[in-house]
Design an enzyme around this catalytic site. Sequence first.
Site, mmCIF file in Angstrom:
data_model
loop_
_atom_site.group_PDB
_atom_site.id
_atom_site.type_symbol
_atom_site.label_atom_id
_atom_site.label_comp_id
_atom_site.label_asym_id
_atom_site.label_seq_id
_atom_site.Cartn_x
_atom_site.Cartn_y
_atom_site.Cartn_z
ATOM 1 N N ASN A 9 0.875 -1.175 0.000
ATOM 2 C CA ASN A 9 0.000 0.000 0.000
ATOM 3 C C ASN A 9 0.909 1.220 0.000
ATOM 4 O OD1 ASN A 9 -1.833 2.015 0.410
ATOM 5 N ND2 ASN A 9 -2.453 1.367 2.465
ATOM 6 N N LYS A 11 0.121 4.235 -0.249
ATOM 7 C CA LYS A 11 -0.501 5.433 0.356
ATOM 8 C C LYS A 11 -0.224 6.641 -0.550
ATOM 9 C CE LYS A 11 -0.051 3.106 4.747
ATOM 10 N NZ LYS A 11 0.086 3.151 6.193
ATOM 11 N N HIS A 94 -9.290 1.185 4.995
ATOM 12 C CA HIS A 94 -8.011 1.385 5.682
ATOM 13 C C HIS A 94 -8.226 2.315 6.871
ATOM 14 C CE1 HIS A 94 -3.900 2.461 6.547
ATOM 15 N NE2 HIS A 94 -3.550 1.372 5.890
ATOM 16 N N GLU A 96 -6.567 4.698 7.925
ATOM 17 C CA GLU A 96 -6.349 6.121 7.628
ATOM 18 C C GLU A 96 -7.585 6.724 6.966
ATOM 19 O OE1 GLU A 96 -2.719 5.423 5.518
ATOM 20 O OE2 GLU A 96 -1.790 4.813 7.410
ATOM 21 N N GLU A 166 -5.142 -4.895 10.392
ATOM 22 C CA GLU A 166 -4.074 -3.923 10.592
ATOM 23 C C GLU A 166 -4.311 -3.173 11.905
ATOM 24 O OE1 GLU A 166 -2.188 -2.749 6.586
ATOM 25 O OE2 GLU A 166 -3.914 -1.471 6.868
ATOM 26 N N GLY A 172 2.917 2.097 10.653
ATOM 27 C CA GLY A 172 3.866 3.191 10.505
ATOM 28 C C GLY A 172 4.613 3.543 11.784
ATOM 29 N N SER A 212 3.792 -2.383 10.124
ATOM 30 C CA SER A 212 5.248 -2.477 10.278
ATOM 31 C C SER A 212 5.815 -3.833 9.859
ATOM 32 C CB SER A 212 5.666 -2.115 11.712
ATOM 33 O OG SER A 212 5.263 -0.797 12.029
HETATM 34 P P1 13P Z 1 3.289 0.182 7.534
HETATM 35 O O1 13P Z 1 3.757 -1.087 6.898
HETATM 36 O O2 13P Z 1 4.041 1.395 7.057
HETATM 37 O O3 13P Z 1 3.218 0.070 9.027
HETATM 38 O O4 13P Z 1 1.777 0.417 7.035
HETATM 39 C C1 13P Z 1 0.882 -0.619 7.093
HETATM 40 C C2 13P Z 1 -0.327 -0.227 6.342
HETATM 41 O O5 13P Z 1 -1.046 0.679 6.732
HETATM 42 C C3 13P Z 1 -0.619 -0.937 5.091
HETATM 43 O O6 13P Z 1 -1.902 -0.643 4.637
#
Ligand code: 13P
Length: 248
Positions: A9, A11, A94, A96, A166, A172, A212
């Site tokens: 992803n 983003k 997601h 976010e 997740e 992150g 992560s």
């Molecule tokens: P990270 O791998 O940067 O922690 O992000 C995970 C994520 O949100 C994938 O959709």
Amino acid sequence: MRKKIAAGNWKMNNNRDEAIALVEGLLQVAIPDNTEVILGVPYLYLHELQGMVSDSQIQLAAQNCHQEKSGAYTGEISASMLKSIGIETVILGHSERREYFDETDELLSRKLRAALDEGLKVIFCCGEPLSVREAGEHVAYVKKQLTEGLFQISEEDLGSVVIAYEPVWAIGTGVTASKEQVQEMHHEIRKMIADNYQPSVADKTHILYGGSVKPANAAELFAQPDVDGGLVGGASLKASDFGAIIQA
Ligand code: 13P
């Protein structure tokens, strides 16, 4: 036997040159036979990158779509538009999007319907924030997200859905959920599917872990019995790192 899925992803990262260079790098990676690779890239690059990966084992996904097919929704992209340029997968729900764009379970159930009606596959995300984990209520929280956002669809439609667990506190942050925490939740999610559909459906459904994931921890996480791969953010932005995760 469920195959492994390594999904990235991106983003809101990578300008066009960086996006092309990253896909060029990933096209050099030897993808194991039992592994599916999906890249969730910004809308803007979907069409161009689709041309680059069309003869490869790499598939592209959008990171979102609108719940309506068309209309006066300035700045939005519909599932039908994605389908029209050959995109087959969309990431929905997601954390976010839930947090920064107020996407509720109710809205997500409508987006999901729109995507499935176009014949798209969906990577449907769920996961609890830190306060919920600390209160020990993570399973109930995820159950509510899936009950209200996902489990209203038919068994047949669920065949087009991959679930991504997740935990928000692991996204992150560099803090990865332990393999025990991941396996516990994935097992619980599989039980929820069995309760709402049938054990055979639960057996077939792919459940990815995100938060992560890195080359150093991917193999251990993916080896858990109920983990079918990962949804990877930061580490999907470097071909060498994501390549190692694909091969984990
Ligand atoms: P990270 O791998 O940067 O922690 O992000 C995970 C994520 O949100 C994938 O959709």
